[in-house]
Design an enzyme around this catalytic site. Structure first.
Site, PDB file in Angstrom:
ATOM      1  N   LYS A   1       0.837  -1.207   0.000  1.00  0.00           N
ATOM      2  CA  LYS A   1       0.000   0.000   0.000  1.00  0.00           C
ATOM      3  C   LYS A   1       0.864   1.245   0.000  1.00  0.00           C
ATOM      4  O   LYS A   1       1.577   1.533   0.948  1.00  0.00           O
ATOM      5  CB  LYS A   1      -0.910   0.053   1.221  1.00  0.00           C
ATOM      6  CG  LYS A   1      -1.975   1.150   1.053  1.00  0.00           C
ATOM      7  CD  LYS A   1      -2.600   1.607   2.344  1.00  0.00           C
ATOM      8  CE  LYS A   1      -1.832   2.710   3.022  1.00  0.00           C
ATOM      9  NZ  LYS A   1      -1.928   4.030   2.391  1.00  0.00           N
TER      10      LYS A   1
ATOM     11  N   GLY B   1       7.372   4.350   8.329  1.00  0.00           N
ATOM     12  CA  GLY B   1       6.523   5.499   8.626  1.00  0.00           C
ATOM     13  C   GLY B   1       6.768   5.995  10.034  1.00  0.00           C
ATOM     14  O   GLY B   1       7.870   5.853  10.562  1.00  0.00           O
ATOM     15  N   SER B   2       5.738   6.538  10.617  1.00  0.00           N
ATOM     16  CA  SER B   2       5.924   7.185  11.913  1.00  0.00           C
ATOM     17  C   SER B   2       6.048   6.154  13.029  1.00  0.00           C
ATOM     18  O   SER B   2       5.547   5.028  12.930  1.00  0.00           O
ATOM     19  CB  SER B   2       4.744   8.099  12.210  1.00  0.00           C
ATOM     20  OG  SER B   2       3.604   7.325  12.519  1.00  0.00           O
TER      21      SER B   2
ATOM     22  N   GLU C   1      10.498   0.440  10.059  1.00  0.00           N
ATOM     23  CA  GLU C   1      11.443   1.555   9.885  1.00  0.00           C
ATOM     24  C   GLU C   1      10.698   2.807  10.297  1.00  0.00           C
ATOM     25  O   GLU C   1       9.821   3.272   9.569  1.00  0.00           O
ATOM     26  CB  GLU C   1      11.871   1.691   8.424  1.00  0.00           C
ATOM     27  CG  GLU C   1      12.596   0.502   7.857  1.00  0.00           C
ATOM     28  CD  GLU C   1      13.990   0.335   8.397  1.00  0.00           C
ATOM     29  OE1 GLU C   1      14.399   1.106   9.295  1.00  0.00           O
ATOM     30  OE2 GLU C   1      14.676  -0.577   7.915  1.00  0.00           O
TER      31      GLU C   1
ATOM     32  N   CYS D   1      13.490  10.159   7.232  1.00  0.00           N
ATOM     33  CA  CYS D   1      13.464   9.658   8.610  1.00  0.00           C
ATOM     34  C   CYS D   1      14.848   9.714   9.237  1.00  0.00           C
ATOM     35  O   CYS D   1      14.985   9.883  10.438  1.00  0.00           O
ATOM     36  CB  CYS D   1      12.909   8.249   8.653  1.00  0.00           C
ATOM     37  SG  CYS D   1      13.655   7.138   7.462  1.00  0.00           S
TER      38      CYS D   1
ATOM     39  N   GLU E   1      10.474  14.708  16.014  1.00  0.00           N
ATOM     40  CA  GLU E   1      10.771  14.649  14.592  1.00  0.00           C
ATOM     41  C   GLU E   1       9.890  15.669  13.867  1.00  0.00           C
ATOM     42  O   GLU E   1       8.663  15.587  13.910  1.00  0.00           O
ATOM     43  CB  GLU E   1      10.485  13.240  14.073  1.00  0.00           C
ATOM     44  CG  GLU E   1      10.917  13.044  12.638  1.00  0.00           C
ATOM     45  CD  GLU E   1      10.723  11.607  12.166  1.00  0.00           C
ATOM     46  OE1 GLU E   1       9.703  11.007  12.520  1.00  0.00           O
ATOM     47  OE2 GLU E   1      11.597  11.108  11.431  1.00  0.00           O
TER      48      GLU E   1
END
Lengths: 528, 286, 348
Positions: free
Chosen positions: A183, A235-236, A257, A291, A388
């Site tokens: 996705k 992602g987060s 990750e 990231c 972040e």
């Protein structure tokens, strides 16, 4: 006229032949989604690019079932050599259509064409080339002879490197013999759908890769699907945490990750001009939507003022604007939502007493933009030093000794990456030893390579992508162990959840993995 | 010629010391035949907290020791344990209700596992790490490094070999450990702590808690300063909840294992508690 | 230090002050006499260069895309910054006259083409160049053409100081406006920085004319023999400290000659020197720059490193011969709309 006002040099969009709307790519075909379609826009102009199908749970069922069928009937039975050939084909097709992919990526994501053209897309091809060669060499992946694929991999990727993250996910999964349901991010589905066309050109067997577009709920449904054996997410940290909770107690393996707040440490003996470039590349590459961005500059106190001054001078030469212009250094922020978040955190920095400096530059009227920004006088407790930001915002802090630099660098729940700038070799190695981060760049920053493992410590997630370690994330040791007398037998539970560990389980022995749930999932898939 | 025995007080092992539980609680440890053997300390969440603090304080030194040195220390544990085989065999015989021969075999197996893991200390990085041939002028190498503080729920149906099998691999890479002993068979764990205390293992590197895993484990699973949790012996607990708790700080989690092969020797048990770190450096003659 | 001490090439300066201020400037920066020890400490105290990062930065600058009006401007700018060069053992007065003709009128078919900045010849060819230039001889900042002479036992620099000074003085006496000297690479690599400094300072002194004006001094580092970027950076500082008006990459006789990373590095030194003293020094990449495309990368590098104000003849030059014709071909293409051919530009 000023020579530096280079005339606009936009990359031609003529190379693109986009459809007006895109369906879901399931079982080798584009099909309509059952959810309400949404549009993907160009963040630099807010113009509509295309309508995108929205996958609901029934669509996810179809995609997982297709992946399961392809796994059971084709891909898991295919020789590694032939799987590798398909991956090589894909790599070549990516190269052939590189310019088109780069233009589409910059259009949909907002990143400068020079980055999509020179970094993202070449790395995509490299990733497929690298893992293509692994497909028939899995005995050497570090898990002992005859390692097994896991089954169906659910892969959810972010919007910052849409196609590159797709490559990071799909290439090792397919090389190891898994099938995939991927996705893409809601705001950046375009290149994944062009990639689906590439898969058709490569004649990849139907169902081996399925691409389902949608928003967060689509991704959540995919991850939660009981027919999935492996979850790979980038992602987060918040979503990664939710995924880890969601799959607790299941047999799904995970690679996560997640976020980062990397320290970029500059010592007073650093090669200063290259350090300045490294700082710029560290935080302003891809608008800071990275990231592993070097978002915390830790500079030795005795050179703080000089570094900040040089940095400001250098930043003043950055060009912000049309992502398709070959001279653009800073493109658009990917979405209004992200822009709002950057603004909010940046304002919080000011409220906390930090000094904000932004490059004086013209901001285009439409689209989402944020001028490169530096905060000085930042305290370690400040939100902009801890959270972040995921934007072109650098927080500058100081240190006095190597010990203090290490302590400050490690003082974060994250641990994805870090930078070290110094001329002194012994210091580089010692500091690299003590930094708690998965990727350390010394006298360079933001370098990526398919052979180089990438991934974090602590709340930056677990598992590695890239290299032999990344391959191991999609494999498990052979089900029948070696002689029990050799190494007292036992199944390698140690490998169960920890992907990074898998790389080196040669000496461990295993019992057969329970197959019951998987068989059930296959049944479910077949019933569809 | 009967002599009145001097029984041992079994306490916790935290930061190199043998404190009682701060809660003052103990619980009865009985022999297989139900005979009272000892009052083991029943560790509280505060003891767990103190153990994590001690473990965190010990990480830098242990991880920073040379691999050769860690290997020697682990081998030293085997040596000291070998010298006290009889004591451990007697303890196991009593508490597990097995024959002396079976008990002795368990001790021997535990010793051999220390030796096996000791030998890995300066080798696992060579097997699990590698140089990466990146396409550019860079030196690039990946190495496994210790994760930090590891919480372990030791296998519950074994006195010594299960405990050692869970503890030893976590130590190899340079992690420090907070390990919750078998609730039913805690005595060998505390006796082993005495071995550790006299085997050059730096204080705080291993911290042993006895008591109720069901009570202590949730505190360890949710503790933000714990990097990984090995649920190998948590099969009888609500381990899914523990895994969910652990997800709050993205802890590395190993699942429960049951049966006599639980925590069987495996390189994967070492690397499970490591993080792969990849270091890039530019290279040039110019 | 301030702008009043800038000594632009070929511009009349107060008699005798140029060298004095250069030396004073050096003493002030070094904090002591320019001997091996003091210079060594200073030069080795300069931050190092990471070669990979430098080359990547240069490559990134090389990807800037120049289109239409900027490109036309850039092509003319390149021509106006060229030191059109012939440095052959076979050079003759006839060859030099041909070179000068080309310098004055690069494209006979198009009078809008600007003149080059200078012709660069061996010292004994200076009189022929001046004669051929006639009224066109003068300051390139005024649209005229300078005469540059290589000197100091070019290209190796292997002779006594006396000969180097005589070589220089002779060229200046013959009317050379600019002297392109070579440093003693052997002395530099052996750490005899004081000797290199003193030679540059002495040659600078030899550039003075009886009327008190001075020929401009370009100091050739011969970066291909210094090899490392750290050496190039140190040699650049050394040449500037000793009073060089320009630092120049190469003689053209050693490969590699000018490269973009080396030029970028030298521009960074010039930028830092300006930041430190307010004094502007020129940079001349020489040798190996043959195409317009490459030359434009250099312009971009100058503009983004030290600023566009450096793109003037007294602060930036290309040492080149074949570059000019490629620029002319490109220029013809822009004018006519179709691609030109080698027979439509003149050989000199």
């Amino acid at each position: 006229m000023s020579f530096l006002d280079y005339a606009p040099a936009p990359e031609s969009r003529a190379i693109l032949s986009l459809r007006d709307s895109y369906g879901l790519f399931i079982d080798g075909e584009f099909v309509d989604g059952r959810g309400t379609p949404f549009q993907t826009i160009s963040p630099s102009s807010e113009e509509r690019i295309a309508m995108i199908a929205n996958a609901n749970e029934a669509d996810i069922d179809d995609a997982v079932a297709a992946a399961r069928r392809a796994y059971d009937r084709v891909w898991s039975k295919m020789s590694g050599r032939d799987r590798g050939k398909y991956l090589f084909r894909i790599a070549r097709l990516v190269q052939e259509r590189a310019r088109e992919l780069a233009v589409a990526e910059s259009l949909d994501n907002g990143k400068p064409i020079k980055e999509s053209r020179d970094v993202d897309v070449p790395l995509v091809a490299a990733w497929f080339f690298y893992y293509a060669g692994w497909a028939d060499k899995l005995d050497h992946a570090g898990l002992g002879a005859d390692p097994r694929s896991l089954g169906v991999a659910a892969q959810v990727i972010p919007w910052n490197f849409p196609l590159l993250m797709l490559a990071w996910k799909i290439a090792p999964a397919l090389a190891a013999g898994n099938t995939v349901v991927l996705k893409p991010a809601e705001t950046t589905p375009l290149t994944a759908l062009i990639f689906a066309e590439i898969l058709q050109q490569a004649d990849l067997p139907a169902g081996v890769v399925n691409i389902v577009t949608g928003a967060g709920d689509t991704g959540a449904a995919l991850v939660a699907h009981e027919g999935v054996d492996k979850v790979a997410f980038t992602g987060s940290t918040a979503v990664g945490r939710a995924i880890a909770k969601q799959i607790a107690g299941t047999d799904k393996r995970a690679t996560l990750e997640l976020g980062g707040k990397a320290a970029n440490i500059v010592f007073d003996d650093a090669p200063i001009d290259q350090a300045i470039e490294g700082i710029v590349n560290g935080i302003f590459f891809n608008q800071g939507h990275v990231c592993c961005a070097g978002s915390r500059l830790l500079v030795q106190e005795n050179i703080h003022d000089e570094v900040v001054e040089r940095l400001k001078t250098r930043l003043s030469t950055l060009r912000l604007g049309d992502p398709l212009d070959k001279n653009t250094d800073i493109g658009a922020i990917n979405s209004r939502e992200q822009l709002d978040r950057i603004r909010a955190l940046s304002d919080a920095g000011v409220e906390e007493g930090a000094e904000r400096w932004s490059v004086p530059c013209e901001i285009p009227e439409n689209g989402f933009w944020y001028a490169p920004t530096i905060f000085t006088n930042v305290q370690t407790s400040s939100r902009i030093a801890r959270e972040e930001i995921f934007g072109p915002v650098l927080s500058v802090l100081t240190f006095r000794t190597p010990q203090e630099a290490i302590a400050k660098a490690n003082n974060t729940p994250y641990g994805l990456s870090a930078g070290i700038w110094t001329d002194k070799g012994s210091r580089i190695l010692a500091v690299a030893d003590q930094l708690r981060a998965g990727v350390i760049w010394a006298n360079t920053f933001n370098r990526f390579d398919p052979s180089s493992p990438f991934g974090g410590y602590k709340e930056s997630g677990y598992g590695r992508e890239g290299g032999r370690h990344g391959l191991a994330a999609y494999l498990s040791p052979a089900p029948i162990g070696r002689s029990a007398a050799q190494v007292t037998a036992g199944r390698s539970g140690a490998q169960r959840r920890i992907e990074g560990a898998d790389a080196s389980a040669e000496a461990s022995a295993s019992k057969p993995k329970p197959r019951a749930r998987r068989a059930g999932a296959a049944k479910k898939g077949a019933a569809k | 010629m009967s002599r009145l025995a001097v029984p041992k007080t079994y306490k916790l092992y935290i930061g190199g010391a043998f404190p009682r539980s701060e809660s003052g609680r103990t619980y009865e440890v009985v022999a297989a035949d139900g005979r009272f053997l000892a009052n083991a300390a029943k560790a509280s969440r505060k003891d767990a907290r103190d153990a994590v603090v001690a473990a965190r304080g010990a990480v830098a030194g242990w991880a920073g020791a040379t691999a050769y040195n860690r290997g020697q220390v682990l081998y030293r544990i085997a040596e000291v344990l070998e010298g006290r085989r009889a004591q451990f065999a007697a303890e196991i015989e009593e508490v597990e209700g097995v024959s002396r021969a079976v008990a002795a075999a368990q001790v021997d197996e535990a010793i051999d596992r220390w030796v096996w893991y000791a030998g890995w200390a300066d080798k696992f990085a060579q097997v699990a790490g590698n140089a990466n041939p990146v396409a550019g002028p860079y030196f690039n190498i990946s190495v496994p490094e210790p994760s930090g503080v590891i919480a372990v729920i030791a296998p519950q149906d074994s006195s010594l070999v299960g405990f050692v099998s869970a503890l030893a691999p976590a130590l190899v890479a340079g992690n420090s450990v907070v390990i919750v002993a078998s609730e039913r068979f805690p005595l060998s764990s505390i006796s082993l702590a005495e071995v550790l205390a006299t085997s050059d293992v730096p204080k705080g590197v291993v911290n042993v808690l006895t008591g109720s895993p069901a009570e202590i484990a949730p505190w360890l699973a949710s503790h933000a300063d714990v990097n990984a949790i090995d649920l190998v012996g948590a099969g009888g607990l609500d381990w899914v909840s523990l895994e969910i708790d652990a997800a709050d700080t993205l802890k590395r989690v190993l699942r429960p294992e049951n049966g006599p092969d639980a925590a069987a020797p495996a390189l994967g048990r070492i690397t499970a508690f490591t993080e792969t770190k990849t270091v890039w450096h530019t290279k040039s003659l110019r | 230090m301030n702008e009043s001490q800038v000594t632009p090439m070929s511009a009349p300066v107060n008699p005798g002050t140029a060298l004095v201020t250069a030396r004073e400037r050096a003493l002030a920066v070094l904090g002591g006499e320019p001997d091996d020890q003091t210079l060594g400490r200073y030069l080795h105290g300069i931050p190092g260069v990471d070669a990979v990062g430098l080359e990547q930065r240069a490559a990134a600058l090389g990807t800037r895309s120049i289109k239409t009006t900027s490109k036309r401007w850039a092509l003319d700018k390149i021509i106006s910054l060229i030191d059109l060069t012939t440095l052959e053992g076979a050079d003759t007065p006839g060859k030099v006259r041909s070179l000068v003709a080309k310098a004055m009128n690069p494209d006979p078919a198009d009078p809008t083409v600007p003149r080059v900045a200078a012709v660069c010849v061996y010292g004994d060819m200076v009189p022929f160049a001046i004669e051929a230039l006639g009224a066109a001889h003068g300051d390139p900042d005024d649209g005229l053409i300078s005469v540059a002479a290589v000197a100091t036992a070019f290209p190796s620099g292997r002779s006594s100081l006396e000969i180097k000074l005589a070589d220089t003085a002779e060229a200046v006496a013959a009317g050379a406006d600019e002297i392109d000297m070579v440093i003693d690479r052997g002395a530099f690599l052996a750490g005899r920085y004081g000797e290199v400094f003193d030679q540059i300072a002495a040659v600078k002194e030899a550039c003075r004319r009886p009327d008190g004006t001075s020929a401009s001094l370009k100091v050739i580092l011969e970066t291909g023999e210094l090899v490392t970027y750290d050496n190039v950076r140190r040699a650049s500082w050394l040449a500037i400290l000793a009073g060089g008006d320009f630092i120049k990459t190469s003689t053209g006789k050693v490969a590699p000659a000018a490269t973009l990373p080396v030029t970028l590095l030298m521009l960074e030194v010039v930028r830092d020197w300006h930041r430190l003293t307010g004094h502007r020094v020129g940079v001349k990449p020489a040798g190996g720059i043959r195409s317009s495309k490459d030359a434009i990368k250099y312009l971009v590098t100058v503009a983004e490193t030290v600023g566009e104000e450096w793109l003037v003849p007294h602060l930036f030059r290309f040492g080149a011969s074949s570059l000019l014709n490629d620029v002319l071909l490109q220029r013809q293409k822009m004018t006519s709309g179709h691609y030109s051919g080698a027979d439509y530009v003149t050989i000199d």
